[in-house]
Design an enzyme around this catalytic site. Structure first.
Site, PDB file in Angstrom:
ATOM      1  N   ASP A 183      34.651  43.473  44.129  1.00 46.93           N
ATOM      2  CA  ASP A 183      35.639  43.214  45.174  1.00 46.93           C
ATOM      3  C   ASP A 183      35.718  44.328  46.219  1.00 46.93           C
ATOM      4  OD1 ASP A 183      36.331  40.724  44.250  1.00 46.93           O
ATOM      5  OD2 ASP A 183      37.936  41.477  42.956  1.00 46.93           O
ATOM      6  N   HIS A 207      29.285  39.792  43.484  1.00 49.08           N
ATOM      7  CA  HIS A 207      29.860  40.910  44.261  1.00 49.08           C
ATOM      8  C   HIS A 207      30.807  41.709  43.378  1.00 49.08           C
ATOM      9  CE1 HIS A 207      33.109  37.972  44.318  1.00 49.08           C
ATOM     10  NE2 HIS A 207      33.945  38.907  44.742  1.00 49.08           N
ATOM     11  N   HIS A 262      31.020  40.174  39.667  1.00 48.16           N
ATOM     12  CA  HIS A 262      31.364  38.831  39.206  1.00 48.16           C
ATOM     13  C   HIS A 262      30.933  37.776  40.220  1.00 48.16           C
ATOM     14  CE1 HIS A 262      34.790  40.088  41.657  1.00 48.16           C
ATOM     15  NE2 HIS A 262      35.081  38.827  41.835  1.00 48.16           N
ATOM     16  N   ARG A 280      46.038  35.200  42.396  1.00 48.11           N
ATOM     17  CA  ARG A 280      45.294  36.469  42.293  1.00 48.11           C
ATOM     18  C   ARG A 280      46.121  37.646  42.794  1.00 48.11           C
ATOM     19  NH1 ARG A 280      39.645  36.965  45.302  1.00 48.11           N
ATOM     20  NH2 ARG A 280      40.793  37.785  47.070  1.00 48.11           N
TER      21      ARG A 280
HETATM   22  C1  SIN Z   1      37.279  36.136  43.119  1.00 47.13           C
HETATM   23  O1  SIN Z   1      36.126  36.529  43.255  1.00 47.13           O
HETATM   24  O2  SIN Z   1      38.229  36.811  43.476  1.00 47.13           O
HETATM   25  C2  SIN Z   1      37.585  34.787  42.522  1.00 47.13           C
HETATM   26  C3  SIN Z   1      36.826  34.492  41.307  1.00 47.13           C
HETATM   27  C4  SIN Z   1      37.168  33.135  40.776  1.00 47.13           C
HETATM   28  O3  SIN Z   1      37.813  32.342  41.469  1.00 47.13           O
HETATM   29  O4  SIN Z   1      36.795  32.840  39.635  1.00 47.13           O
END
Ligand code: SIN
Length: 283
Positions: free
Chosen positions: A105, A103, A258, A274
């Site tokens: 974000d 996806h 990602h 995050r």
């Molecule tokens: C995410 O997609 O925000 C997290 C990615 C991860 O935990 O590596």
């Protein structure tokens, strides 16, 4: 002095010579921001930062998005979200399933985030090998690789993105209740978006997140979304980040997609902080 060390992939560079726990002067930040725009995924090793320092650094890129899953925000700093599989008293301490599908974000919002940052605090290890990598795909390189006729075909097209967090990554979009749709209305974004800073085009579709292309029958639109989604994740467009404790990594949501494969299981521990910085309307 800031040193930028690109990896052998269309995206990704390690940045050396920076201590993110210290204030950054404008020249240093400009070098970091240029590297971010050029390489789309950048990281700093061996950092030790507090949540407040992570917020300060993130805010150099723009205003922080306060995440919808904020039951996992740090109690003293709601701008920082815990991404973790760790359980305390049987309960998740953080968002355990973040990114377990390809996806970009929050593409289901009108102004998806410019940048997302993860700070690795605990990384699972098995027999000396770190687990819980994150894989990034260059949607820019994927666009560049398209045949001219496909570029012409998708020029001016938009795809409809739908919030379907629990089921993203599946082939067919889930049916949402009218209440869920009212809270997260569908949004149309260009199939190929233009990066607001570099001007480069990147594919901006994903199977399971995009439910169609306005003006195109589903029988044509859904296979096209699948075909473009598959192209983005071709091996030649990927960079796989193997985490170390102390990594701070940033990605550009206008240029990459990602995925975080879940190849570890509790009681193996993974914990990240995050932050997410707001972006603008894709064009
Ligand atoms: C995410 O997609 O925000 C997290 C990615 C991860 O935990 O590596």
């Amino acid at each position: 002095m800031v040193k930028v060390i690109p990896v052998d992939a269309p995206i990704g560079a390690e940045i050396r010579g920076v201590d993110l726990s210290k204030p950054l002067d404008d020249d240093t930040f400009a070098a970091i921001e240029n590297a971010f725009n050029d390489h789309a995924v950048i990281w700093f090793r061996n950092q030790t930062i507090t949540p407040a320092q992570q917020v300060t650094f993130s805010e150099r890129f723009g205003e922080i998005e306060v995440n919808a899953f904020n039951k996992f925000a740090l109690p003293d700093d709601p701008k920082v979200l815990i991404v973790s599989n760790i359980k305390q008293d049987g309960k998740d301490i953080g968002y355990a399933d973040a990114g377990s599908h390809w996806h970009t974000d929050m593409s289901y919002t009108a102004t998806p985030p410019r940048m997302t940052m993860l700070y690795a605090i605990e990384v699972p290890v098995e027999n000396g090998t770190p687990l819980g990598d994150t894989v990034f795909a260059s949607a820019t390189a994927a666009y560049d690789s398209l045949p001219d006729e496909t570029k012409a075909k998708i020029e001016g097209l938009k795809a409809t993105h739908r919030f379907a967090a629990k089921e993203r990554g599946v082939k067919k979009p889930v049916a949402l209740t009218p209440e869920q749709i009212a809270k997260n209305p569908d949004v149309d974004h260009p199939v190929a978006r233009t990066h607001p800073i570099t001007g480069r085009k990147a594919l901006y579709v994903r199977t399971g997140e995009c439910i169609g292309i306005p003006g195109m029958p589903d029988a044509e639109a859904l296979p096209l979304i699948d075909e473009l989604s598959d192209r983005i994740i071709r091996p030649e467009f990927l960079y796989r980040h193997r985490w170390r404790v102390g990594d701070v990594l940033l990605w550009d949501n206008a240029a990459v997609q990602h995925w975080a494969p879940r190849d570890y299981e509790w009681p193996q521990r993974r914990r990240m902080h995050r932050t997410t910085v707001n972006g603008s309307v894709p064009f």
